[in-house]
Structures are given as C-alpha cells and as structure tokens.
Design an enzyme around this catalytic site. Structure first.
Site, PDB file in Angstrom:
ATOM      1  N   LYS A 107       0.790  -1.235  -0.165  1.00 31.17           N
ATOM      2  CA  LYS A 107       0.079   0.025  -0.144  1.00 31.17           C
ATOM      3  C   LYS A 107       0.921   1.239   0.032  1.00 31.17           C
ATOM      4  O   LYS A 107       2.021   1.038   0.417  1.00 31.17           O
ATOM      5  CB  LYS A 107      -1.001   0.078   1.153  1.00 31.17           C
ATOM      6  CG  LYS A 107      -2.152   0.709   0.953  1.00 31.17           C
ATOM      7  CD  LYS A 107      -3.028   0.092   0.349  1.00 31.17           C
ATOM      8  CE  LYS A 107      -4.494   0.207   0.455  1.00 31.17           C
ATOM      9  NZ  LYS A 107      -5.072  -0.986  -0.147  1.00 31.17           N
TER      10      LYS A 107
HETATM   11  N1  GLU Z   1      -7.186  -0.595  -3.100  1.00 36.62           N
HETATM   12  C1  GLU Z   1      -7.803  -1.640  -3.371  1.00 36.62           C
HETATM   13  C2  GLU Z   1      -7.939  -2.601  -2.359  1.00 36.62           C
HETATM   14  O1  GLU Z   1      -7.575  -2.075  -1.095  1.00 36.62           O
HETATM   15  C3  GLU Z   1      -7.319  -2.342  -4.743  1.00 36.62           C
HETATM   16  C4  GLU Z   1      -5.846  -2.747  -4.838  1.00 36.62           C
HETATM   17  C5  GLU Z   1      -5.563  -3.338  -5.968  1.00 36.62           C
HETATM   18  O2  GLU Z   1      -6.280  -3.640  -6.916  1.00 36.62           O
HETATM   19  O3  GLU Z   1      -4.436  -3.669  -5.969  1.00 36.62           O
HETATM   20  O4  GLU Z   1      -7.986  -3.654  -2.179  1.00 36.62           O
END
Ligand code: GLU
Length: 418
Positions: A107
C-alpha cells in the site's frame, strides 16, 4: 519495530496475533509474517499553481515478497501515515492469499487533500511521487492501483511517468488504468460488484429475500456507489448513503439515478433534495438488512458495535471494524459479518486480471471478467464459510487464517535465507 506505531497498525497486529494463536504459529515465526518486508518514505515537492512550493510526505510499504510481486493501492488523504499504510499493506497480503493471487500485499499514499489541489497540481504531485518510487515498483516488483482519493487518471500519470523513464510502454506497472492504456473492462466496478455479489450470497445463506431488503451505505465513492447499483439491480432498497460532508436518508429508498446527478453536480450526497439529512454516525445505527461501511478504517468500534441494527455487516472498506467491536459482534448472533479481506476483494481480483491481460497483451470481454470474478469470490466465500462453521470461529478469523496460513506455508517452503 515501533516505526509502524499507529492505531490502525496496532489493530492489524492484534488481528494477526489472534489468528496466529488460532493457527498455532510458533512465536519465533510470527514477526517474520507480521512486519512489512520493506518501506519507503519520500518527500514529494510540489510547485503550486501560485509558484510556491509545498512538500508532502509519501509512502510505499511492501509487506511480503514470498509469492510474487506486491500489490495494493495508492491513497491520497491528509491522514495518510506510514503505520496506516503498513496496516493496509498487511491486509492486502491476507486478501491476496485468501483469493489465491500470486502477490504479496502493498500500500502507498501521500498525506495530501486531493480536493484542495488543481488538476495540474495533482498531475505534478503524482508524477513526482512516481519518480521517487521508480526503483521500488514495476510489473514484477510492486504494482500500484487506485485507492481512496486516487482514480484512473492517477494511474495513467503513474504509468506514463514510469514508461517514460524506462523508455518503452509498460502498462503492467499499475492497474485500474483507463481502458485505452490497457485497463480492464469491469475494473472500475469490480470492488462494488463483488460486494453486491457476496451480500446476495449471504442473504441466500441466511434466507433473506433480496427484493425489498434494505441497505445503508457509508461512503459513496467508487466502491460504495457501485455496491449500491449492484444491490439495487437485485431489488434491494438503498435507504441511506453518506460521504465526508454528511449523509442522506429516505426510508422508502433513495432514487440512485437522481442521487448520481446530484453528486455529479455538487461532488457530495449532502443536500440531496429527495431525502432527509443524516450524519455518518447515525447512518451506522439505522435499522437495515445490510450495513455497508465503504469509507475509512475504524468506523465501528467498542462504542457503537452494540447499537448496530443490521442483519449483515458487509465490510467494503479496509479495516472498518476494530477488534473491540469484533468482541461485541462475536457475541451478537443477529449480525453476520462479511470480513473486509473477502468482502472488498473484487477490486484486487480484477486488478490481477488486468495485470495478466497486460502481460499477455490479450484482452478479455466484460462478461469473461465478471464471470471469473464471481467464480473466485464464490470459492473464497465457500472456503471461509466452511472454515467458520466447522471450526466454530468468526468469519474474520476464518478468512484471515486461510490467508495467513498460505503466506506462512510459502515462507516455510522457501526457507530462511541465508
Ligand atoms: N485499493 C484496493 C484494495 O484495497 C485495490 C488494490 C489493487 O487493486 O491492487 O483492495
């Protein structure tokens, strides 16, 4: 490792400790699973439209590298901190492993209010942040995607900055891109659609009729709004929706088309004429068949968990329910929890499809995407439900133990270097 100290990281760590106890993971193997493999903190300078310069802190955390590249969103929000991003990266690891994806979790984010920047400022900030991340990301290293406060345009700028740097077009470096740059059909809708699918399956399991059932949705961004449309298509009445500016409530069901037009014009659900105002805290306590927290972490706590009046709690956000709230909800047989790492997994599943399509330069139609998405969600739902029932454990412990166990198995099989 106190570098990640933050209430959200403490929460993710408490959840992990509980699952580690359940799985019987030896104490000296726990830290290796819990703490992120690596993290990058950068100062992102931005030349403002008025000529002045502001520096924003930016982060990217990669939780584990044992199964493949890392995967997870980029968040733009004033409250972004290293510890928060680390918690979100940890949850991405368990989510990807639960879904059987060949990824570790990651993240990232910038502590900035994107609504306070012009489009030009957002583009310059995104490009400079991406530039700082270049040695840390790549289609075989770490693949960002949208999250809170970012969207397809953000991903297009990231992809362009990275591609310009390496000298050729690299669509697989990010997912959630515009279609024209190698994005996938169905990616934008994927998280909300997945939430809708799983709510439908839980209703079936509990014997709740979808048609005429009621839903309250906290957070009407990409995830919350697509969850609402998906529920409405199956006859569910969306009686309340909210965002940072406030919420709206109409017991006979919101007119979603009219609400969309209002949001398009004013950028908020607040002030929608065909409903009464309601604040975010009261929305959570409305009587409804399904409550969908689709905003931030730590919304349902020890203070309000006892007052929820939903039959199903569908965690579309990451980490919306604290461990104190879990303790209360575990003693409430009247509330069925669809834990976040299952409930909102549709987004990263279709991100995986997008990455696969980009690597192969071979693109799928929308029903191929959606059919495969639902099949993968169905399998994870069945596994989680069975584990929960057979072992008599909460759905969150069941989902997390499936995810954590896969990462633990992978680390054991690879061994410890050197
Ligand atoms: N931000 C989204 C999540 O928390 C998607 C992450 C992604 O598609 O890599 O799952």
């Amino acid at each position: 490792m106190d570098v990640y100290s933050h209430p959200t990281f403490d929460m993710a760590a408490r959840q992990f400790d509980r699952v580690a106890d359940h799985l019987g993971i030896p104490v000296d193997e726990r830290d290796r699973l819990k703490y992120p493999k690596r993290a990058l903190t950068v100062a992102v300078p931005l030349r403002r439209d008025d000529g002045s310069i502001t520096v924003f802190p930016g982060y990217r955390v990669q939780h584990h590298l044992s199964l493949g590249p890392t995967k997870g969103g980029i968040r733009y929000h004033p409250d972004v901190r290293l510890g928060e991003v680390a918690a979100l990266a940890m949850w991405m690891s368990w989510k990807c492993a639960l879904m059987g994806l060949p990824y570790g979790g990651a993240k990232g984010g910038v502590a900035v209010d994107p609504g306070a920047l012009s489009t030009g400022e957002l583009e310059r900030l995104t490009r400079r942040f991406t530039q700082e991340l270049i040695p840390f990301i790549g289609p075989q290293i770490d693949i960002p995607a949208p999250d809170l406060g970012t969207n397809e345009q953000t991903m297009a700028w990231m992809m362009d900055t990275y591609s310009t740097h390496v000298g050729h077009c690299v669509p697989g470096v990010v997912t959630g891109k515009p279609l024209v740059l190698g994005g996938s059909l169905g990616r934008r809708e994927a998280t909300g659609r997945g939430v809708g699918y799983l709510i439908g399956r839980v209703f079936e399991t509990l014997g709740i009729e979808q048609s005429g059932a009621t839903a309250a949705i906290q957070g009407f961004g990409n995830v919350g709004s697509h969850a609402a449309y998906s529920l409405a298509r199956h006859g569910v009445k969306v009686i309340a929706a909210s965002d940072v500016n406030g919420g709206v409530h109409n017991a006979s069901g919101l007119d979603l088309r009219a609400l969309d037009a209002h949001v398009a014009a004013t950028r908020t659900v607040a002030g929608f004429a065909l409903a009464d105002p309601i604040d975010n805290a009261s929305l959570l306590e409305l009587p409804c068949d399904v409550l969908v927290p689709a905003a931030m972490e730590r919304q349902i706590t020890g203070a309000n968990a006892g007052r929820l009046r939903c039959r199903v709690l569908a965690e579309a956000a990451n980490g919306p329910v604290t461990p104190d709230a879990d303790t209360i909800l575990e003693n409430r047989a009247d509330v069925f929890v669809i834990p976040d790492i299952l409930c909102n997994a549709g987004g990263v599943v279709v991100s995986y499809f997008e990455w696969v399509q980009d690597l192969q330069s071979f693109f799928w139609n929308e029903s191929e995407v959606t059919d495969r998405l639902f099949r993968m969600l169905e399998s994870a739902f069945q596994q989680t439900l069975q584990a929960s029932r057979k072992q008599n454990i909460p759905m969150r412990t069941a989902a997390m133990s499936l995810g954590v166990k896969r990462v633990w198995d992978a680390k054991r099989a690879r061994g410890l270097f050197p």
